[in-house]
Design an enzyme around this catalytic site. Sequence first.
Site, PDB file in Angstrom:
ATOM      1  N   LYS A   1     -61.668   9.098 -67.288  1.00  0.00           N
ATOM      2  CA  LYS A   1     -61.998   8.155 -68.358  1.00  0.00           C
ATOM      3  C   LYS A   1     -62.936   7.055 -67.849  1.00  0.00           C
ATOM      4  O   LYS A   1     -63.205   6.967 -66.656  1.00  0.00           O
ATOM      5  CB  LYS A   1     -60.703   7.547 -68.925  1.00  0.00           C
ATOM      6  CG  LYS A   1     -59.769   8.597 -69.561  1.00  0.00           C
ATOM      7  CD  LYS A   1     -60.418   9.388 -70.677  1.00  0.00           C
ATOM      8  CE  LYS A   1     -59.471  10.069 -71.629  1.00  0.00           C
ATOM      9  NZ  LYS A   1     -58.824  11.290 -71.154  1.00  0.00           N
TER      10      LYS A   1
HETATM   11  C1  LIG Z   1     -57.538  11.808 -72.074  1.00  0.00           C
HETATM   12  C2  LIG Z   1     -57.119  11.986 -73.463  1.00  0.00           C
HETATM   13  C3  LIG Z   1     -55.774  11.857 -73.849  1.00  0.00           C
HETATM   14  C4  LIG Z   1     -54.623  11.739 -72.913  1.00  0.00           C
HETATM   15  O1  LIG Z   1     -54.684  10.767 -71.961  1.00  0.00           O
HETATM   16  P1  LIG Z   1     -53.832  10.961 -70.621  1.00  0.00           P
HETATM   17  O2  LIG Z   1     -53.884   9.601 -70.023  1.00  0.00           O
HETATM   18  O3  LIG Z   1     -54.555  11.985 -69.794  1.00  0.00           O
HETATM   19  O4  LIG Z   1     -52.469  11.390 -70.976  1.00  0.00           O
HETATM   20  C5  LIG Z   1     -55.467  11.943 -75.202  1.00  0.00           C
HETATM   21  N1  LIG Z   1     -56.413  12.167 -76.120  1.00  0.00           N
HETATM   22  C6  LIG Z   1     -57.713  12.339 -75.787  1.00  0.00           C
HETATM   23  C7  LIG Z   1     -58.698  12.555 -76.870  1.00  0.00           C
HETATM   24  C8  LIG Z   1     -58.102  12.272 -74.446  1.00  0.00           C
HETATM   25  O5  LIG Z   1     -59.390  12.468 -74.139  1.00  0.00           O
END
Ligand SMILES: *Cc1c(COP(=O)(O)O)cnc(C)c1O
Length: 388
Positions: free
Chosen positions: A204
């Site tokens: 992210k």
């Molecule tokens: C990364 C992501 C998540 C989940 O986040 P995590 O921290 O990996 O559990 C949920 N929804 C979307 C659209 C994502 O890109």
Amino acid sequence: MNPFIPLSIPNFIGNELKYVTDAVQAGWVSTGGAYITKFEQVVSEYLHSAGAVACQSGTAGIHTGLMVMGVTSEDAVLVPTLTFIAAVNPVMYVNAEPIFMDCDDSLCMDPVKLKLFCEEECDFRNGQLISKNSGRHIKAIIVVHVFGNMADMESIMAVAAMYNLLVLEDATEALGTYYSSGKFKGKYAGTIGDLGVYSFNGNKIITTGGGGMLVSDNLKYLQHARHLTTQAKSDELYYTHDEIGYNYRMTNLQAALGVAQLEQLEHFIQIKTENFKQYQNSLAQDGIHLLTYRDNIRSNHWFYALDTAGLCLDRDSLIAYLASKGIQTRPVWGLIHEQKPYNNKEVYKIEKAKVFWQKVINIPCSTSLTKSDIEYVTNVLKQINRDE
Ligand SMILES: *Cc1c(COP(=O)(O)O)cnc(C)c1O
């Protein structure tokens, strides 16, 4: 020798090591400690939200969000099909039923079809939207701000208001994206609906290794989220519990990383925006296009989506060819309504998602990319058409 250019890797150029070291030296490494409070505070200040609750992942945040919004096994939730499956799995964790919606050209939920669905496939009785198909009460919408774009929140919030739907924004990919004009001018993705969730997973825009954050202007939601994510203790000393809680709290080590990363966020957005423009300008010369972000927003430009229709290789051959050149790419996620656990669930007029799934790939977008890395990638892409 080809270089290797990864799709998306983290960047620790600030106070990361300093703050994590400080947390270790202080002996606060687990689910208590000053960095957790600090991280919640700086995130909520950045977003102008009433508060924030740090948790163990974005997925845990969405699960907790649905619980505090009171979504239960009696309910249905409108969800997108074109997104990462973690946006939808929490609907199953609370034993509710997902109903899959199509996307528009922003890759986010199509508000026109959303409204049509409510009008044509549902009854609105006693202030509740009821699915004609299942008889279930549709209680909420999960909106995902795909790749750092903004879903059409003006239209979606209007539909939600009309039919008494709660809105959970999955802003896991869109930290820093905000409206620069219009009704929601200045409002950040994740702060427009009833509740927003961010992720700090490794790929992210900022990372804590693993982690998430729940924000809302509803203090009751936040209080309940804090309670649920910390094992629902009603008494800390005597360990009495008034409901089923979860071990979903972020650790102080993660939060220390997060505080340092948030200091870099605006800088990262600037780099990602410049890199996007370099790709876009260079590729446009050869008629190759990236999907763009909504006009009336400042996007965080988290992920870049290449429209492979402009190239003379099909998607899968293109991915393989780019890999042979040391360029890591990936197709967009497999549509969720076609995945095994979901293939008998209700869907509504899914058309565009299939088209985008077929033709979009993500190309390298790390903040550590150099100008010459991008030149290399664009040259490889442009050469494909020239060789033809
Ligand atoms: C990364 C992501 C998540 C989940 O986040 P995590 O921290 O990996 O559990 C949920 N929804 C979307 C659209 C994502 O890109």
